[in-house]
Design an enzyme around this catalytic site. Structure first.
Site, PDB file in Angstrom:
ATOM      1  N   THR A   5      54.071  44.053  41.979  1.00  0.00           N
ATOM      2  CA  THR A   5      53.340  44.256  43.227  1.00  0.00           C
ATOM      3  C   THR A   5      52.728  43.408  43.796  1.00  0.00           C
ATOM      4  OG1 THR A   5      51.978  44.432  41.232  1.00  0.00           O
ATOM      5  CG2 THR A   5      52.657  46.739  42.038  1.00  0.00           C
TER       6      THR A   5
ATOM      7  N   VAL B 220      45.200  32.184  33.745  1.00  0.00           N
ATOM      8  CA  VAL B 220      45.547  31.848  31.747  1.00  0.00           C
ATOM      9  C   VAL B 220      47.287  33.228  32.214  1.00  0.00           C
ATOM     10  CG1 VAL B 220      46.242  31.703  29.941  1.00  0.00           C
ATOM     11  CG2 VAL B 220      44.284  31.130  31.139  1.00  0.00           C
TER      12      VAL B 220
ATOM     13  N   TYR C 288      32.493  39.268  39.525  1.00  0.00           N
ATOM     14  CA  TYR C 288      32.536  38.920  38.917  1.00  0.00           C
ATOM     15  C   TYR C 288      32.352  37.528  39.377  1.00  0.00           C
ATOM     16  CZ  TYR C 288      35.516  35.337  36.046  1.00  0.00           C
ATOM     17  OH  TYR C 288      36.052  34.534  35.292  1.00  0.00           O
ATOM     18  N   HIS C 289      33.353  36.104  39.873  1.00  0.00           N
ATOM     19  CA  HIS C 289      33.526  35.253  40.228  1.00  0.00           C
ATOM     20  C   HIS C 289      31.194  34.566  40.890  1.00  0.00           C
ATOM     21  CE1 HIS C 289      37.648  35.817  40.944  1.00  0.00           C
ATOM     22  NE2 HIS C 289      38.286  35.438  40.257  1.00  0.00           N
TER      23      HIS C 289
ATOM     24  N   ASN D 172      30.804  41.017  20.470  1.00  0.00           N
ATOM     25  CA  ASN D 172      29.650  42.031  20.266  1.00  0.00           C
ATOM     26  C   ASN D 172      30.950  42.859  21.377  1.00  0.00           C
ATOM     27  OD1 ASN D 172      30.485  42.111  23.256  1.00  0.00           O
ATOM     28  ND2 ASN D 172      28.738  42.940  24.060  1.00  0.00           N
TER      29      ASN D 172
ATOM     30  N   ARG E  24      41.527  43.305  47.402  1.00  0.00           N
ATOM     31  CA  ARG E  24      40.927  42.600  47.607  1.00  0.00           C
ATOM     32  C   ARG E  24      40.251  42.388  49.075  1.00  0.00           C
ATOM     33  NH1 ARG E  24      41.834  39.492  42.245  1.00  0.00           N
ATOM     34  NH2 ARG E  24      42.645  40.461  40.604  1.00  0.00           N
TER      35      ARG E  24
ATOM     36  N   GLU F   4      40.774  39.040  50.835  1.00  0.00           N
ATOM     37  CA  GLU F   4      40.988  37.818  49.970  1.00  0.00           C
ATOM     38  C   GLU F   4      41.971  37.651  51.736  1.00  0.00           C
ATOM     39  OE1 GLU F   4      43.180  38.150  46.256  1.00  0.00           O
ATOM     40  OE2 GLU F   4      44.884  39.245  47.585  1.00  0.00           O
TER      41      GLU F   4
ATOM     42  N   THR G  91      35.935  29.335  36.139  1.00  0.00           N
ATOM     43  CA  THR G  91      36.830  29.680  36.738  1.00  0.00           C
ATOM     44  C   THR G  91      37.109  28.651  37.958  1.00  0.00           C
ATOM     45  OG1 THR G  91      37.888  31.193  38.241  1.00  0.00           O
ATOM     46  CG2 THR G  91      35.397  31.440  37.878  1.00  0.00           C
TER      47      THR G  91
ATOM     48  N   SER H 124      34.569  37.448  44.910  1.00  0.00           N
ATOM     49  CA  SER H 124      34.265  39.135  43.649  1.00  0.00           C
ATOM     50  C   SER H 124      32.221  39.113  42.938  1.00  0.00           C
ATOM     51  CB  SER H 124      35.637  39.551  42.771  1.00  0.00           C
ATOM     52  OG  SER H 124      35.165  38.488  41.672  1.00  0.00           O
TER      53      SER H 124
ATOM     54  N   LYS I  19      30.259  33.098  37.336  1.00  0.00           N
ATOM     55  CA  LYS I  19      30.680  32.051  37.253  1.00  0.00           C
ATOM     56  C   LYS I  19      29.594  30.489  38.222  1.00  0.00           C
ATOM     57  CE  LYS I  19      33.696  33.602  34.011  1.00  0.00           C
ATOM     58  NZ  LYS I  19      33.317  33.015  32.301  1.00  0.00           N
TER      59      LYS I  19
END
Ligand code: NAD
Ligand code: USQ
Length: 407
Positions: A253, A211, A181-182, A32, A323, A325, A144, A179, A185
């Protein structure tokens, strides 16, 4: 096989579609163009220029003689998903089509809601269409490694045997994603596992690591076949970013202490793993999980490797991580199932890093230095990156309409 590649205009979906087409499969791609919209929204661009999907497909036909069917539409539209499956009649659906950036999902509420609705609803529409039309279709879903987080024990491939109060069971491995996002999944994995159990559909969840890389045999055949290469603070992934930083003289960074360790893989191995999953389908009713990465490195190690391979001067900085983490942690994750099926990994050698650096060098005039620094802060509920009301083509405000849309 008839293989439908969802997200076939993206960084991984496009080269996968070409690879499978070249192997003789009948390939269709679905997209899309949301990813191109996020670029407009964020004011960033792929480092390596890409042409439109229709032009890509025409070029592929010219170069290879193979046709690729194109379906433009949104997976959150159930009718579109259903009619696309009915018309293409896939044996296998490879599902890449999700919002895949952790920082993007952490910008603010709208982006978190958008990410989860887009990813979870799209996948639900897909499993319903498969269950309604043909339960033999094999769903190969991109998950992931970040679903597992960074526990202080070894990570297994999907399941862990647990003995509790004298009784033993094989259970889904505990998830501690980092996150929204994670988390999307993780929600997908649960939904697909449930669909396999109740309807007897077949699915493989590829828990992929990060990747790196850009060129594949097929994308190198013509500049119009190139896939995207992201380096910005929202969509760029760590090793690709470090290479762009090195060639542009920007400090590398490394967030915080740099002990964050992740499973990594070459883009060539993404193609090979997807092919192995397609050619060796899960059984009816099986929800199979493969950990799809080949090596693990800490962020500091990757920065050091890039600095060692770049011919010019390189500095490495340690800004605080934006983050939430662990900056130092134990990390050992199983990844034998794809190797058992025959995967021969392309490892991160000096020459691979040098070839990545050379792609970056070739396009370095296009780098926008303002796009490099991280702009999304996990601790804030509304990042200064996007101010209220300024959301563009990327993230429609599904917050208010989500329930109506879903209902
Ligand atoms: P990408 O953003 O480049 O590609 C995803 C494609 O899906 C885009 O072209 C986008 O327009 C499309 N899409 C998104 N939502 C859609 C919807 N609702 N309907 C139709 N199309 C839609 O991402 P990528 O880097 O190619 O990643 C592909 C998949 O692999 C993602 O699911 C991601 O989570 C997973 N993955 C990626 C990496 C990585 O390092 N890139 C690592 C692990 C897992
Ligand atoms: N990092 C730095 N410096 C940078 C960029 C990142 O130190 O300039 C660190 C991050 O803090 C993090 C690690 O590198 O600890 C990885 O970050 P990333 O942006 O490369 O990867 P991530 O956010 O985890 O997401 C990417 C893809 C996502 C995929 C995931 C696989 O965008 O789609 O799911 O990699 S995994 O990490 O295994 O979950």
């Amino acid at each position: 096989m008839n293989i439908l590649v969802l997200g076939g205009d993206g960084y991984l979906g496009w080269p996968t579609a070409l690879y499978l087409s070249r192997k003789g499969h009948k390939v269709g791609v679905v997209d899309n163009f949301a990813r191109r919209g996020y670029d407009l929204e964020m004011g960033v661009d792929t480092l390596v220029p890409i042409v439109g999907l229709q032009q890509r497909v025409r070029r592929w036909q010219e170069v290879s003689g193979n046709e690729i069917d194109v379906f433009v539409g949104d997976l959150t539209d159930a009718d579109f998903v259903s009619s696309t499956l009915a018309s293409f009649e896939p044996d296998t659906v490879v599902h890449f089509a999700e919002q895949r950036s952790a920082p993007y999902s952490m910008i603010d509420r709208k982006h978190a809601v958008y990410t989860q609705v887009n990813n979870v609803v799209g996948t639900l529409n897909l499993v319903y269409a498969i269950a309604e039309q043909n339960r033999d279709i094999h769903l190969v879903k991109l998950g992931t490694m970040g679903e597992y987080g960074t526990p202080n024990i070894d990570i297994e491939e999907g399941y862990i045997e647990i003995t509790h109060q004298g009784r033993t069971d094989l259970l889904p491995y505990p998830k501690q994603p980092g996150s929204f996002y994670h988390l999307s999944k993780v929600h997908d994995s649960h939904n697909i596992m449930f669909a396999c159990r109740i309807w007897g559909i077949r699915a493989t969840d590829l828990n992929q690591g990060i990747v790196y890389g850009h060129e594949t045999e097929e994308t190198s055949l013509h500049p119009d076949l190139a896939t995207r290469f992201d380096y910005d603070g929202v969509f760029g992934t760590v090793l690709n970013r470090f290479c762009v930083q090195a060639v542009t003289g920007h400090p590398i960074t490394v967030y915080g202490a740099g002990g964050q360790t992740r499973g990594m893989l070459n883009i060539l191995d993404t193609l090979a793993c997807v092919e192995l999953a397609c050619e060796n389908p899960a059984e009816r009713g099986e929800f199979r999980v493969f950990n799809q990465f080949t090596e693990s490195f800490s962020v500091q190690q990757m920065a050091d490797m890039v600095a060692a391979e770049y011919s010019g001067p390189v500095t490495i900085e340690h800004p605080p991580t934006p983050r939430v983490e662990k900056e130092e942690h134990y990390y050992r994750a199983a990844h034998t199932k794809l190797l058992d099926l025959g995967l021969v990994p392309h490892l991160l050698t000096s020459s691979v890093i040098r070839s990545l650096l050379s792609v970056c060098e070739q396009h370095k005039d296009k780098v926008d230095p303002a796009a490099i620094l991280p702009t999304v802060d996990w601790r804030s509920t509304s990042s200064s990156l996007v101010t209220a009301g300024s959301h563009g083509a990327g993230a429609p405000d599904v917050g208010e309409s989500a329930s109506a849309e879903v209902g």
